[in-house]
Design a protein around this motif. Sequence first.
Motif, short mmCIF file in Angstrom:
data_model
loop_
_atom_site.label_atom_id
_atom_site.label_comp_id
_atom_site.label_asym_id
_atom_site.label_seq_id
_atom_site.Cartn_x
_atom_site.Cartn_y
_atom_site.Cartn_z
N PHE A 140 0.86 -1.19 0.00
CA PHE A 140 0.00 0.00 0.00
C PHE A 140 0.90 1.24 0.00
CE2 PHE A 140 -3.06 2.61 2.85
CZ PHE A 140 -3.73 3.11 1.73
N ARG A 141 0.72 2.12 -0.98
CA ARG A 141 1.61 3.27 -1.06
C ARG A 141 0.92 4.46 -1.71
NH1 ARG A 141 2.37 -0.62 -4.58
NH2 ARG A 141 3.06 -0.25 -6.71
N GLY A 142 1.51 5.62 -1.47
CA GLY A 142 1.00 6.84 -2.09
C GLY A 142 2.10 7.44 -2.95
N PHE A 143 1.70 8.27 -3.91
CA PHE A 143 2.67 8.94 -4.77
C PHE A 143 2.40 10.43 -4.79
CE2 PHE A 143 3.10 4.66 -6.18
CZ PHE A 143 4.44 4.56 -6.49
N LYS A 144 3.47 11.18 -4.58
CA LYS A 144 3.34 12.63 -4.59
C LYS A 144 4.70 13.25 -4.89
CE LYS A 144 1.94 16.35 -1.68
NZ LYS A 144 0.90 16.83 -0.84
N ASP A 145 4.67 14.34 -5.62
CA ASP A 145 5.90 15.05 -5.98
C ASP A 145 6.98 14.11 -6.50
OD1 ASP A 145 4.85 17.49 -5.41
OD2 ASP A 145 5.54 17.47 -3.31
N HIS A 146 6.60 13.24 -7.39
CA HIS A 146 7.53 12.33 -8.06
C HIS A 146 8.16 11.33 -7.10
CE1 HIS A 146 8.03 15.19 -11.68
NE2 HIS A 146 7.11 15.67 -10.86
N GLN A 147 7.65 11.21 -5.89
CA GLN A 147 8.26 10.35 -4.88
C GLN A 147 7.16 9.56 -4.18
OE1 GLN A 147 11.37 11.58 -2.77
NE2 GLN A 147 12.05 12.99 -4.36
N LEU A 148 7.61 8.51 -3.49
CA LEU A 148 6.67 7.79 -2.62
C LEU A 148 6.20 8.77 -1.55
CD1 LEU A 148 8.42 4.36 -2.08
CD2 LEU A 148 6.17 4.75 -3.09
N HIS A 149 4.94 8.64 -1.20
CA HIS A 149 4.35 9.60 -0.27
C HIS A 149 3.66 8.79 0.84
CE1 HIS A 149 2.14 13.19 0.95
NE2 HIS A 149 1.05 12.45 0.97
N HIS A 150 3.80 9.21 2.08
CA HIS A 150 3.16 8.45 3.16
C HIS A 150 1.64 8.42 2.94
CE1 HIS A 150 1.81 7.03 7.02
NE2 HIS A 150 3.06 6.69 7.29
N VAL A 151 1.08 7.22 3.01
CA VAL A 151 -0.33 7.06 2.64
C VAL A 151 -1.29 7.84 3.54
CG1 VAL A 151 -0.21 4.86 1.41
CG2 VAL A 151 -0.31 4.86 3.90
N LEU A 152 -0.85 8.18 4.76
CA LEU A 152 -1.76 8.88 5.68
C LEU A 152 -1.54 10.40 5.69
CD1 LEU A 152 -1.82 6.46 8.76
CD2 LEU A 152 -3.35 6.52 6.78
N ALA A 153 -0.53 10.87 4.96
CA ALA A 153 -0.24 12.31 4.97
C ALA A 153 -1.09 13.03 3.92
CB ALA A 153 1.24 12.54 4.69
N SER A 154 -1.64 14.18 4.27
CA SER A 154 -2.51 15.00 3.41
C SER A 154 -3.43 14.15 2.52
CB SER A 154 -1.75 15.96 2.51
OG SER A 154 -0.42 15.97 2.74
N PRO A 155 -4.34 13.38 3.14
CA PRO A 155 -5.21 12.50 2.34
C PRO A 155 -5.99 13.28 1.29
CG PRO A 155 -6.00 12.67 4.62
CD PRO A 155 -4.65 13.31 4.58
N GLY A 156 -6.06 12.74 0.10
CA GLY A 156 -6.79 13.40 -0.99
C GLY A 156 -5.87 14.14 -1.93
N SER A 157 -4.60 14.38 -1.49
CA SER A 157 -3.70 15.13 -2.37
C SER A 157 -2.80 14.18 -3.16
CB SER A 157 -2.83 16.07 -1.54
OG SER A 157 -1.85 15.34 -0.83
N ALA A 158 -2.82 12.89 -2.83
CA ALA A 158 -1.91 11.95 -3.49
C ALA A 158 -2.67 10.70 -3.93
CB ALA A 158 -0.79 11.56 -2.54
N ASP A 159 -2.10 10.04 -4.92
CA ASP A 159 -2.67 8.79 -5.40
C ASP A 159 -2.38 7.67 -4.40
OD1 ASP A 159 -3.69 6.89 -7.21
OD2 ASP A 159 -1.67 6.49 -7.97
N LEU A 160 -3.35 6.83 -4.14
CA LEU A 160 -3.13 5.66 -3.28
C LEU A 160 -3.31 4.40 -4.11
CD1 LEU A 160 -5.20 6.57 -0.07
CD2 LEU A 160 -2.75 6.95 -0.50
N THR A 161 -2.47 3.42 -3.87
CA THR A 161 -2.52 2.22 -4.70
C THR A 161 -1.95 1.03 -3.94
OG1 THR A 161 -1.63 1.28 -6.76
CG2 THR A 161 -0.32 2.99 -5.76
N ALA A 162 -2.36 -0.17 -4.33
CA ALA A 162 -1.77 -1.39 -3.76
C ALA A 162 -1.64 -2.41 -4.88
CB ALA A 162 -2.67 -1.94 -2.65
N ASP A 163 -0.57 -3.21 -4.83
CA ASP A 163 -0.36 -4.23 -5.85
C ASP A 163 -1.55 -5.19 -5.90
OD1 ASP A 163 2.11 -3.13 -6.26
OD2 ASP A 163 3.19 -5.03 -6.10
N VAL A 164 -1.86 -5.67 -7.09
CA VAL A 164 -2.96 -6.62 -7.25
C VAL A 164 -2.46 -8.03 -6.92
CG1 VAL A 164 -4.54 -7.64 -8.94
CG2 VAL A 164 -4.06 -5.18 -9.00
N ASP A 165 -3.21 -8.74 -6.09
CA ASP A 165 -2.84 -10.13 -5.75
C ASP A 165 -3.60 -11.04 -6.73
OD1 ASP A 165 -2.57 -12.67 -4.73
OD2 ASP A 165 -2.98 -12.10 -2.65
#
Length: 453
Positions: free
Chosen positions: A320-345
């Motif tokens: 489970f990870r977030g992406f922001k400013d071309h970098q990995l972004h903490h998934v709980l930081a500023s919710p709604g400003s970054a994409d959240l995604t998890a690998d498909v099993d």
Amino acid sequence: MRAFLGGKTQQLVSRVLFHPVRPSAAVRWRAAQVRLLCSSPSDEEKHRPSMLRHLTSKIKATGPITVAEYMREVLTNPVTGYYVKNDMLGPDGDFITSPEISQIFGELLGVWIISEWMGAGGPKQLQLVELGPGKGSLAADVLRVFNQLKSVLGVASVSLHLVEVSPVLSRIQAQNLTGTQNQEADSEDEPVYRRGETSTGLPVSWYRRLDDVPAGFSIFLAHEFFDALPVHKFQRTDKGWREVLVDIDPEKPGQLRFVVAPSPTLASSTYVQADEKRHHVEVCAEGGVIVQQLARRITEDGGAALIADYGHDGTKTDTFRGFKDHQLHHVLASPGSADLTADVDFSYLRRVAGGDVACVGPVTQKLFLKNMGIDTRLQVLLRSCSDASTREQLMNSYDMLTNPSKMGERFHFFSLLHPSRIAKPAKTTVGMKLEKKSPAPLPVAGFDELSFS
Ligand code: SAH
């Protein structure tokens, strides 16, 4: 495995791959990286307070929420959801996907669809159903192939059905696929919330849920759709499996933190397999329900589903990870400003699909595209292209899609098929003699290597 496609399939593949498209028109390359995020700070300011406020009041009212609920709210809340409010795709957005990088990608998927339609005996009706169509680029590239292969499709009645939760993206899809030939439904309660027609006269309909798409022979496409669906997270503890939840940090009230549920939840008792070996697992129950719907539709009405995404076969743990400013972004930081995604099993999808539908894959994107003839297509385009920068763009996009360290091995293709597609030829015995042998089904393109004569 090397397999030779039936004469007809081979012919149609060749017709598309060797189609003399001007290379400059065949390239849609964006110099951006996969899953980049370029939201400006003003965007962040716009999203953060309302989404964070919404989540904290929810947690205050009902207690810690599951990660799945957190992800669902952040991505698809009808008012402030990340997907609902943004156009996040492309160089000016947050990340880039294969169909946005090169139109060769969609062309090859177009060939796959027609090949599966032919493998099913060429039914009179062909519904192309795309889940999470983004900007509509993949569907547009597929429809261009349909147009090139009009004579193969013959009189089949073809229609396009898009399952999209985002009003912003649905408008962009409508513009790209129909120009101005589309109309929103009068009431929000209509299952079809927008209708239109492509320039070649194909009807297009938009739905919020797969459930609303009419029954009938369908080919389903889901590219980078399942990774956006909410996952539950579970942690192995001394006391057994516990669900990971999202809570307000008591030390920093404006911030969120992960906590482990003190006792089992319905989800932790239901979703974790008894023989699970890992210490942490993610389960995308919503993805499971969608796969079950696809499996049921395919077994009842015929058709196939092609699911392409980054993922694993039941081996990974915390993805489970977030992406922001071309970098990995903490998934709980500023919710709604970054994409959240998890690998498909994919192993989970295969398990929940059940035994009535046939599953093939996952195979890597590199293998799938090579099996579909991407090398041949690239050579044809390069041969007819003299402009150095376009040639470079072609090579770059090819590299991005197939290089193992880029998208080539991170992305996988997985398919659900009607069981008859891969059934062994049936033999009928009359007395002691083998009398008849039904024809062997065509190999499944992409999952078997193509051969060009
Ligand atoms: N397939 C596109 C877009 C991928 S981004 C591409 O590869 O370029 C994910 C897409 O799924 C977006 O269109 C998003 O709005 C849509 N989406 C996300 N969650 C959804 C849901 N629950 N139901 C329907 N669409 C959803």
